[in-house]
Design a protein around this motif. Structure first.
Motif, PDB file in Angstrom:
ATOM      1  N   ARG A 364     -14.604 -41.469 -34.729  1.00 37.00           N
ATOM      2  CA  ARG A 364     -15.959 -41.941 -34.430  1.00 37.00           C
ATOM      3  C   ARG A 364     -16.973 -40.822 -34.677  1.00 37.00           C
ATOM      4  NH1 ARG A 364     -17.395 -43.286 -28.553  1.00 37.00           N
ATOM      5  NH2 ARG A 364     -15.280 -44.067 -28.555  1.00 37.00           N
ATOM      6  N   MET A 365     -16.615 -39.619 -34.269  1.00 33.92           N
ATOM      7  CA  MET A 365     -17.521 -38.473 -34.501  1.00 33.92           C
ATOM      8  C   MET A 365     -17.780 -38.299 -35.987  1.00 33.92           C
ATOM      9  SD  MET A 365     -15.997 -35.569 -32.021  1.00 33.92           S
ATOM     10  CE  MET A 365     -16.582 -35.325 -30.362  1.00 33.92           C
ATOM     11  N   ALA A 366     -16.696 -38.379 -36.766  1.00 33.35           N
ATOM     12  CA  ALA A 366     -16.841 -38.212 -38.212  1.00 33.35           C
ATOM     13  C   ALA A 366     -17.793 -39.265 -38.748  1.00 33.35           C
ATOM     14  CB  ALA A 366     -15.476 -38.328 -38.886  1.00 33.35           C
ATOM     15  N   TYR A 367     -17.588 -40.484 -38.232  1.00 36.55           N
ATOM     16  CA  TYR A 367     -18.446 -41.585 -38.686  1.00 36.55           C
ATOM     17  C   TYR A 367     -19.898 -41.278 -38.357  1.00 36.55           C
ATOM     18  CZ  TYR A 367     -20.250 -46.349 -39.084  1.00 36.55           C
ATOM     19  OH  TYR A 367     -20.966 -47.448 -39.422  1.00 36.55           O
ATOM     20  N   VAL A 368     -20.130 -40.919 -37.111  1.00 39.46           N
ATOM     21  CA  VAL A 368     -21.500 -40.657 -36.670  1.00 39.46           C
ATOM     22  C   VAL A 368     -22.115 -39.503 -37.456  1.00 39.46           C
ATOM     23  CG1 VAL A 368     -22.891 -39.866 -34.728  1.00 39.46           C
ATOM     24  CG2 VAL A 368     -21.110 -41.571 -34.366  1.00 39.46           C
TER      25      VAL A 368
ATOM     26  N   ARG B 179     -18.873 -31.216 -47.464  1.00 42.02           N
ATOM     27  CA  ARG B 179     -19.165 -29.886 -46.909  1.00 42.02           C
ATOM     28  C   ARG B 179     -20.120 -29.997 -45.732  1.00 42.02           C
ATOM     29  NH1 ARG B 179     -18.590 -28.968 -51.854  1.00 42.02           N
ATOM     30  NH2 ARG B 179     -20.761 -29.252 -52.433  1.00 42.02           N
ATOM     31  N   ALA B 180     -21.062 -30.888 -45.874  1.00 45.09           N
ATOM     32  CA  ALA B 180     -21.997 -31.079 -44.764  1.00 45.09           C
ATOM     33  C   ALA B 180     -21.231 -31.566 -43.534  1.00 45.09           C
ATOM     34  CB  ALA B 180     -23.066 -32.099 -45.166  1.00 45.09           C
ATOM     35  N   LEU B 181     -20.248 -32.429 -43.782  1.00 46.09           N
ATOM     36  CA  LEU B 181     -19.471 -32.968 -42.656  1.00 46.09           C
ATOM     37  C   LEU B 181     -18.657 -31.858 -41.998  1.00 46.09           C
ATOM     38  CD1 LEU B 181     -18.742 -35.445 -41.065  1.00 46.09           C
ATOM     39  CD2 LEU B 181     -16.923 -35.935 -42.688  1.00 46.09           C
ATOM     40  N   ILE B 182     -18.077 -30.985 -42.839  1.00 44.87           N
ATOM     41  CA  ILE B 182     -17.344 -29.854 -42.272  1.00 44.87           C
ATOM     42  C   ILE B 182     -18.276 -29.002 -41.419  1.00 44.87           C
ATOM     43  CG2 ILE B 182     -16.314 -27.628 -42.852  1.00 44.87           C
ATOM     44  CD1 ILE B 182     -14.545 -28.870 -44.717  1.00 44.87           C
ATOM     45  N   GLY B 183     -19.486 -28.782 -41.991  1.00 43.84           N
ATOM     46  CA  GLY B 183     -20.479 -28.000 -41.240  1.00 43.84           C
ATOM     47  C   GLY B 183     -20.778 -28.667 -39.904  1.00 43.84           C
ATOM     48  N   ALA B 184     -20.954 -29.989 -39.955  1.00 47.13           N
ATOM     49  CA  ALA B 184     -21.267 -30.710 -38.722  1.00 47.13           C
ATOM     50  C   ALA B 184     -20.107 -30.648 -37.758  1.00 47.13           C
ATOM     51  CB  ALA B 184     -21.608 -32.166 -39.063  1.00 47.13           C
ATOM     52  N   ALA B 185     -18.883 -30.822 -38.311  1.00 44.61           N
ATOM     53  CA  ALA B 185     -17.686 -30.793 -37.458  1.00 44.61           C
ATOM     54  C   ALA B 185     -17.529 -29.412 -36.846  1.00 44.61           C
ATOM     55  CB  ALA B 185     -16.459 -31.167 -38.277  1.00 44.61           C
ATOM     56  N   LYS B 186     -17.848 -28.403 -37.658  1.00 44.58           N
ATOM     57  CA  LYS B 186     -17.740 -27.031 -37.137  1.00 44.58           C
ATOM     58  C   LYS B 186     -18.729 -26.845 -35.983  1.00 44.58           C
ATOM     59  CE  LYS B 186     -17.414 -22.232 -38.573  1.00 44.58           C
ATOM     60  NZ  LYS B 186     -18.049 -21.705 -37.399  1.00 44.58           N
ATOM     61  N   ALA B 187     -19.919 -27.367 -36.199  1.00 44.46           N
ATOM     62  CA  ALA B 187     -20.929 -27.253 -35.138  1.00 44.46           C
ATOM     63  C   ALA B 187     -20.441 -27.938 -33.866  1.00 44.46           C
ATOM     64  CB  ALA B 187     -22.244 -27.881 -35.606  1.00 44.46           C
ATOM     65  N   LEU B 188     -19.834 -29.113 -34.026  1.00 43.54           N
ATOM     66  CA  LEU B 188     -19.286 -29.826 -32.863  1.00 43.54           C
ATOM     67  C   LEU B 188     -18.199 -28.988 -32.200  1.00 43.54           C
ATOM     68  CD1 LEU B 188     -18.954 -33.478 -34.219  1.00 43.54           C
ATOM     69  CD2 LEU B 188     -20.494 -32.680 -32.432  1.00 43.54           C
ATOM     70  N   ASN B 189     -17.309 -28.462 -33.050  1.00 46.21           N
ATOM     71  CA  ASN B 189     -16.199 -27.636 -32.554  1.00 46.21           C
ATOM     72  C   ASN B 189     -16.725 -26.401 -31.834  1.00 46.21           C
ATOM     73  OD1 ASN B 189     -13.221 -26.932 -32.643  1.00 46.21           O
ATOM     74  ND2 ASN B 189     -14.142 -25.143 -33.621  1.00 46.21           N
ATOM     75  N   ASP B 190     -17.753 -25.788 -32.469  1.00 46.42           N
ATOM     76  CA  ASP B 190     -18.277 -24.538 -31.909  1.00 46.42           C
ATOM     77  C   ASP B 190     -19.002 -24.756 -30.578  1.00 46.42           C
ATOM     78  OD1 ASP B 190     -17.200 -23.371 -34.048  1.00 46.42           O
ATOM     79  OD2 ASP B 190     -19.086 -22.948 -35.112  1.00 46.42           O
ATOM     80  N   THR B 194     -14.504 -20.968 -29.161  1.00 51.71           N
ATOM     81  CA  THR B 194     -14.848 -19.740 -29.880  1.00 51.71           C
ATOM     82  C   THR B 194     -14.091 -19.750 -31.195  1.00 51.71           C
ATOM     83  OG1 THR B 194     -12.989 -18.567 -28.969  1.00 51.71           O
ATOM     84  CG2 THR B 194     -15.023 -18.492 -27.698  1.00 51.71           C
ATOM     85  N   ALA B 195     -14.361 -18.716 -31.997  1.00 48.29           N
ATOM     86  CA  ALA B 195     -13.702 -18.634 -33.308  1.00 48.29           C
ATOM     87  C   ALA B 195     -12.198 -18.546 -33.132  1.00 48.29           C
ATOM     88  CB  ALA B 195     -14.237 -17.430 -34.071  1.00 48.29           C
ATOM     89  N   LEU B 751     -11.125 -32.958 -35.386  1.00 47.10           N
ATOM     90  CA  LEU B 751     -11.886 -33.354 -36.583  1.00 47.10           C
ATOM     91  C   LEU B 751     -12.086 -32.155 -37.493  1.00 47.10           C
ATOM     92  CD1 LEU B 751     -13.500 -35.421 -38.160  1.00 47.10           C
ATOM     93  CD2 LEU B 751     -15.500 -34.852 -36.768  1.00 47.10           C
ATOM     94  N   TYR B 752     -12.503 -31.051 -36.877  1.00 45.84           N
ATOM     95  CA  TYR B 752     -12.797 -29.862 -37.677  1.00 45.84           C
ATOM     96  C   TYR B 752     -11.536 -29.357 -38.368  1.00 45.84           C
ATOM     97  CZ  TYR B 752     -14.224 -25.107 -38.843  1.00 45.84           C
ATOM     98  OH  TYR B 752     -14.468 -23.944 -39.503  1.00 45.84           O
TER      99      TYR B 752
END
Lengths: 378, 890
Positions: A364-368, B179-190, B194-195, B751-752
């Motif tokens: 869902r997160m990926a989707y959003v 890549r944008a999604l990875i960036g977003a996922a990283k932001a969510l993860n972060d 921590t690293a 996700l990340y």
């Protein structure tokens, strides 16, 4: 004829710990306000006496300040207030009633009666005899109203029982049965009316001449009918009481379950159906399964309604994401992102995978996020 | 993209320099050291990447060496077919202007954003633009002096590279959105981690945990306070109940009354005690009187009893004495009888012993006589054998033949034979074969048998009929042999004669006979030795000794028999007889004698004892008689003084008096036991103590109640129960919330990591195009070689020659710069393909390359410049003279 206002279970000092500070304060305030409303109602309807059938206070250690606020709210009604100690405010050593009595005396209140002894109270110049069954500890186990049967009162006086506990065989099984009351007590004790507390819903004539008034201000998501007081008129000894249900609640507590399968379309109508969402606490349990786009829509809808309801408490443990091809088409998946999503879907579909829940949410997160990224591109 | 022109003014060591009309392909910019080639590149970077308003050290370094001026860079470039013109001035009156395909030039800060968007790089949040972080692909493409052999400086450029690559590898990649999604996922993860994957300090989960921890701690505190209050309430309740109990029961008053009652009891008890003591005194007196009466009566009874007893004892003793006396006499008689019996048995024993002795000697005699006879026989047998031995020994010695003589005979015979055989051979043989009937007479005078061969061993004369004599004389040897034969014959005959034998066979028979005799002799000697092992003489001596013994015994026996007959009147038939019977008789006699001895001793002992008893009985009898007389006298005396009946009356009176007094004392004692003064005093003391104790307890209870009420009043109104309940609900809510946030965190991480992993897997596919581009260039330099690029960073990892990987940093400086330049050119082509600006600038990038490889690099550059703009900055013109590219000079 005498006219009584029967109420119970004010639960003053109930903490509402599961709510944020602001709402907690409002909910607590509403309970004081309910006392004021009751006092005003009694005054307006020219009631002879108010009977509070136990649990006026949620705990014997209720704050001194709260006791004072209650006394303040009671001012509107100058008639008799008869308080019965219940299981929450049992007349134990150091109970709140010692303090109420002291504060009342300091204020010079003559109309405050604390029925903490099991003996007949002659009121209204002997026209009314109240037989109280105060709780001396939280759970008595025995039926404290037994003595009513043998209690002697003058022939011309109206006999009213005042007790707190579970009327045997008349309440749902879920009711606590720590303080039982015989279902035939009104008959065996020749009572004209038996005023009960403990059950938070309004239940008139649950047994002959017997009623629960319920709490005047709901304090939980109910399965019964809280938010009322009983106005009782008794013409004379042996006459049937007339019981009127009068609403006094400020807040509406509602528990609702909705099943969503594939779409959220019906939900908005359900939410819009509440007249006063700003004074409604809605515990919304959602079950079923939604595609991701509908799930995102649901989040948007709920986000909006959360701001309108006093409380919108969502329980969605049994609402599942079910991404379909449409979802994936919408997010225009390709390359490694598709590979990653497929990996997550496999995890989400595997009942044995420990990360199953996380995988569902991750999709869902990926989707959003993907939708958001796409949105910024446009 | 390609650069069309570059003009630099007042920029570091360049006062004024410009490159006009740059070729879209290969360009060479020549300048000596310090001429400012590197400054050109720095100026170009400044124009594109350095914000014109910058005031940092980097920008300060743009100032001319004098420290005053307005560093200005003007660049004209073409991007995707559109021309742009950029001018930036720094430090003094900073300005920026970008002219492009729009109505009027962009100026000021907008220029920076425009450039970043056009060229695909980012501006740093603060500070200076860094090669690997902020300048996009230009870190790769614009190679500063001294960095050409240090790898690719790919940094943030890799996003540009991968973005470009995607154009080539098509649908397998996630594209820009990926890549944008990875960036977003990283932001969510972060947000959560921590690293290193730990929960971040500012993560929501941390905040919830902190809040939960605080709530739990507060709950614990409140619960403790609540429990304390509860405890106090219980104590208060307990005290109040107790106090109420005391008050309702009137405990204090009752204790006061009890004390007063106890005091009265004490006084009463003391009075009773005094009366009791008086009664006790009277009783003691009466008892003394009674005891005296009782004593008198007892003494009288004892005396009378003693008289009677003594009388009875005396009678018994007299009877006893008579009995003992008779027995003593009988014992003396018994002794006499026993003695007589003993004499008889003694005599019998002596007779039996004599008979036994004679018997014993008779047996010894018989035995010795037998021995004597046996020895006589043995000696006779041995003597007979000795005689025989002597005779045979004579026969044997008469034969003079022995082994030695026989051997000599055999030898002589052999020599004789030998001579005869040799003579037969050596002697001539004569055969007569007369024709007619004529005969031949031999030397011995006998007729010779015709046709028979005759040996002639001596000169011999044969007489032939009708012929005469023929003398045959054998040769010399035959004659000698005949002589030797004669000697041998003589020797043999001599030996035979000596042995007394007629022939050799006779001699052998003789020897055999002698040997037989010798054997018989040995046999006989052995038999004799067996009979008399100690020799014949010794045997004879033993025989003589035995004979002497027989004689001695015969004499002794005769003497004993004589004695027995004379002394013990034994008859001969008594003496002779059955030995065993006599032995039994001897034994019986001995036992009889012993029995008689014992009987006598017993009788004597019995007699002595009886004598002693009689003496004792006599003494006892006398003593009792004396005593009886004395007691009878005493008894008569007392009876006269006071009769026994009187004594009895006195005692009865005393008994009655005592009984009355004792009953009185008992009454007083019972009173005392019921409650004596001590008990009453103890009771009074206890009552005092009880009153004190109860008063103290009640006082204490009142104090406790007051104290507890005070404490409870304060805490009881503090809403503590509400607080506990609120915290419990709050904690439950937080826990629910925490579970939700934890799930979110897990989901973000999942996700990340899943995206990154998928991207990594996809990158392996991305490396293909780069390698494809590098391959033709690399082939020119190092045949059969390939490059390994890091999947993650796209940095050069190794050069693979003939399948063997050599780590990049271990290659020679020359090889490194060649490989790096070639890879840059390939990357630039990939970038260009992806639509990114891709001008390559090499600032003295091939200084370590040898001439041969420089030639090859020229080919590479020419090849690359077919679709890329390549600008070579160099201080060595001749290295690039043959390149055929436009030359620009500084």
């Amino acid at each position: 004829m005498i006219r009584l206002l029967h109420t119970a279970d004010w639960q003053i000092g109930k903490p509402f710990g599961g709510f944020d500070e602001e709402r907690r304060v409002e909910l607590k305030s509403a309970r004081f306000a309910a006392v004021g409303t009751i006092a005003a109602l009694a005054r307006d309807r020219r009631v002879d006496a108010i009977l509070v059938a136990g649990d006026a206070f949620d705990d014997n250690t209720v704050a001194e300040r709260d006791v004072n606020r209650v006394l303040d709210q009671m001012k509107a009604f100058g008639g008799l207030w008869v308080f019965l100690p219940g299981n929450h405010d049992a007349a134990i050593t150091g109970s709140v009633w010692e303090r109420v009595r002291a504060l009342g005396a300091r204020r010079g209140l003559q109309n405050l009666i604390i029925a903490d002894e099991p003996e007949p109270l002659a009121l209204l110049d002997g026209r009314l005899f109240v037989l109280p069954a105060p709780l001396m500890r939280r759970q008595e186990g025995a039926d404290l109203t037994g003595w009513f049967d043998a209690a002697e009162t003058p022939a011309g006086a109206i006999r009213v029982g005042l007790a707190h506990g579970a009327l045997e065989n008349r309440l749902p099984e879920a009711a606590e049965a720590g303080n039982p009351i015989a279902e035939t007590r009104a008959l065996t004790a020749h009572l004209d009316y038996l005023a009960l507390g403990d059950w938070h819903g309004f239940l008139a004539e649950i047994a002959p001449r017997t009623a629960y008034a319920g709490t005047p201000e709901p304090d939980r998501y109910p399965a019964n009918a809280p938010g009322f007081v009983a106005l009782v008129e008794i013409d004379g000894p042996g006459e049937a009481p007339r019981i009127e249900r009068v609403p006094v609640a400020r807040y509406n507590w509602v528990a609702r379950s909705e099943r969503l399968d594939g779409a959220v379309d019906g939900l908005e109508a359900v939410l819009a159906g509440f007249e006063e969402p700003g004074h409604t606490l809605l515990k919304l349990t959602l079950t079923g399964a939604l595609p991701l786009r509908e799930r995102v829509r649901l989040d948007e809808i709920l986000a909006e309604w959360r701001e309108r309801f006093f409380i919108l408490d969502l329980r969605d443990d049994d609402l599942f994401d079910e991404p379909d091809d449409d979802d994936l088409d919408r997010i225009d998946l390709s390359g490694f992102v598709r590979t990653a999503i497929e990996t997550l879907r496999a995890k989400a579909d595997d009942p044995a995978d420990p990360e199953r829940e996380a995988a569902r949410l991750a999709i869902r997160m990926a989707y959003v996020e993907h939708r958001r990224v796409a949105g910024t591109e446009r | 993209m390609y650069l069309k022109s570059l003009a630099v003014r007042e920029f570091a060591n360049l006062d004024d320099a410009s490159l006009e009309g740059l070729d879209p392909g290969l360009n060479v910019v020549v300048g000596d050291n310090e001429a400012g080639k590197s400054t050109l590149l720095k100026a170009l970077r400044a124009a594109f990447f350095q914000k014109f308003r910058g005031r940092g050290e980097t920008v300060e370094a743009f100032l001319p060496y004098g420290g005053e001026g307005r560093p200005t860079v003007c660049v004209a470039f073409s991007l995707a077919g559109t021309d742009y013109r950029l001018a930036k001035s720094f430090w003094t009156r900073p300005s920026a202007e970008l002219d492009g395909p729009w109505p009027k030039p962009v100026t000021g800060d907008a220029v920076e954003e425009k450039l970043a968007a056009l060229l695909g790089f980012t501006h740093p949040g603060r500070g200076d633009s860094k090669l690997t972080e902020h300048q996009g692909a230009f870190g790769v493409l614009w190679v500063e002096q001294g960095r050409s052999n240090a790898g690719l400086d790919i940094g943030a450029g890799r996003d540009a590279v991968t973005a470009s690559l995607e154009g080539e590898v098509g649908t397998i990649l996630g594209g820009e959105r990926g890549r944008a999604l990875i960036g977003a996922a990283k932001a969510l993860n972060d947000r959560h981690f921590t690293a290193t994957g730990r929960i971040a300090g500012n993560a929501p989960l941390k905040a919830i945990d902190d809040e939960l921890g605080a709530a739990r701690q507060e709950l614990d505190e409140k619960r403790a306070a609540f429990a304390d209050l509860d405890q106090k309430l219980k104590r208060l309740d307990d005290r109040r109940r107790a106090l109420k109990g005391y008050e309702e029961a009137g405990t204090v008053e009752k204790a006061g009354e009890a004390l007063r009652a106890a005091e009265t009891a004490v006084r009463r008890a003391e009075d009773r005690d005094r009366e009791w003591q008086a009664a006790e005194g009277a009783l003691r007196q009466a008892e003394a009187i009674r005891l005296a009466a009782l004593d008198a009566l007892r003494r009288r009874d004892a005396l009378l009893r003693e008289v009677e007893e003594t009388r009875t004892a005396y009678a018994a003793a007299a009877a006893e004495h008579a009995t003992i006396d008779a027995a003593a006499r009988e014992a003396v008689a018994a002794v006499s009888r026993a003695r007589a019996a003993r004499e008889v048995t003694r005599h019998a024993l002596k007779q039996a012993e004599s008979r036994h002795e004679i018997d014993r000697m008779q047996i010894a005699l018989t035995r010795d006589q037998a021995e004597f006879r046996r020895l006589t026989d043995t000696v006779a047998a041995a003597e007979a054998l000795s005689e025989e031995i002597r005779a045979l020994s004579g026969q044997r010695d008469a034969i003079a033949m022995d082994d030695k003589t026989l051997s000599a005979l055999d030898e002589a015979e052999r020599q004789l034979r030998d001579c005869e055989i040799r003579l037969q051979v050596a002697a001539p043989a004569v055969t007569f074969e007369p024709d007619g009937a004529g005969g031949v007479i031999g030397p011995d005078g006998k007729a010779v048998t015709p046709g028979h061969s005759e040996r002639v061993v001596t000169p011999s004369r044969f007489q032939l009929d009708g012929f005469g004599a023929v003398l045959v004389e054998p040769g010399g040897g035959a004659a000698n042999l005949d002589a030797a034969k004669q000697r041998a014959e003589d020797a043999r005959d001599a030996l035979l004669k000596q042995a007394g034998a007629a022939s050799l066979d006779a001699a052998r028979l003789l020897l055999t006979k002698r040997q037989t005799l010798h054997g018989d002799l040995n046999l006989l000697a052995a038999r004799r030795d067996a009979i008399v092992p100690h020799g014949l003489d010794a045997e004879r001596a033993r025989r003589d000794a035995a004979e002497a013994a027989v004689r001695r015994l015969e004499a002794a026996l005769a003497s004993a028999r004589g004695e027995a007959k004379a002394e013990l009147s034994l008859q001969n038939n008594d003496v002779d007889g059955d030995g065993d019977a006599r032995l039994a008789a001897l034994d019986k006699a001995r036992r009889a004698a012993e029995a008689a001895d014992r009987a006598l001793a017993a009788a004597q002992s019995e007699s002595e004892a009886m004598t002693l008893s009689r003496v004792a009985a006599e003494s006892e009898c006398h003593h009792l008689q004396m005593r009886l007389e004395r007691l009878a006298e005493e008894s008569a005396e007392t009876q006269r003084a006071a009769s026994r009946a009187r004594l009895q009356d006195r005692l009865a009176d005393a008994d009655a008096d005592c009984e009355a007094k004792r009953a009185r004392v008992a009454r007083h004692r019972a009173d005392h036991d019921a409650e004596g003064p001590e008990a009453a005093k103890a009771r009074r003391q206890a009552a005092e103590k009880t009153l004190r104790q109860i008063s103290e307890t009640v006082r204490q209870l009142r104090e406790d109640c007051l104290g507890l009420e005070g404490e409870v009043r304060v805490v009881g109104g503090s809403g503590i129960g509400e607080a506990v309940q609120r915290l419990k609900e709050s904690i439950a809510d937080l826990e629910r919330w925490r579970a939700r946030v934890a799930l979110e965190a897990d989901a973000a991480r999942l996700l990340y990591t899943t995206l990154v992993e998928a991207q990594r897997a996809a990158r392996e596919h991305w490396l293909g195009p780069i390698k494809t581009r590098v391959a033709p260039y690399l082939k020119l330099l190092h045949p059969n070689s390939d490059v390994d690029l890091d999947e993650e960073t796209l940095e050069l990892k190794a050069l693979r020659r003939a399948g063997i990987a050599e780590r990049f940093e271990r290659l020679s400086a020359g090889a490194r710069e060649q490989v790096a330049v070639v890879t840059r050119l390939a990357l630039a082509q990939v970038l260009k393909q992806g639509g990114h600006p891709a001008t390559v600038i090499l600032d003295d990038a091939l200084v370590n390359t040898d001439e041969i490889r420089l030639d090859r690099m020229h080919a590479v550059l020419r090849e690359a410049a077919r679709d890329l703009q390549v600008i070579v900055l160099t201080c060595r013109e001749r290295d690039f003279r043959d390149l055929g590219a436009p030359m620009f000079r500084l």
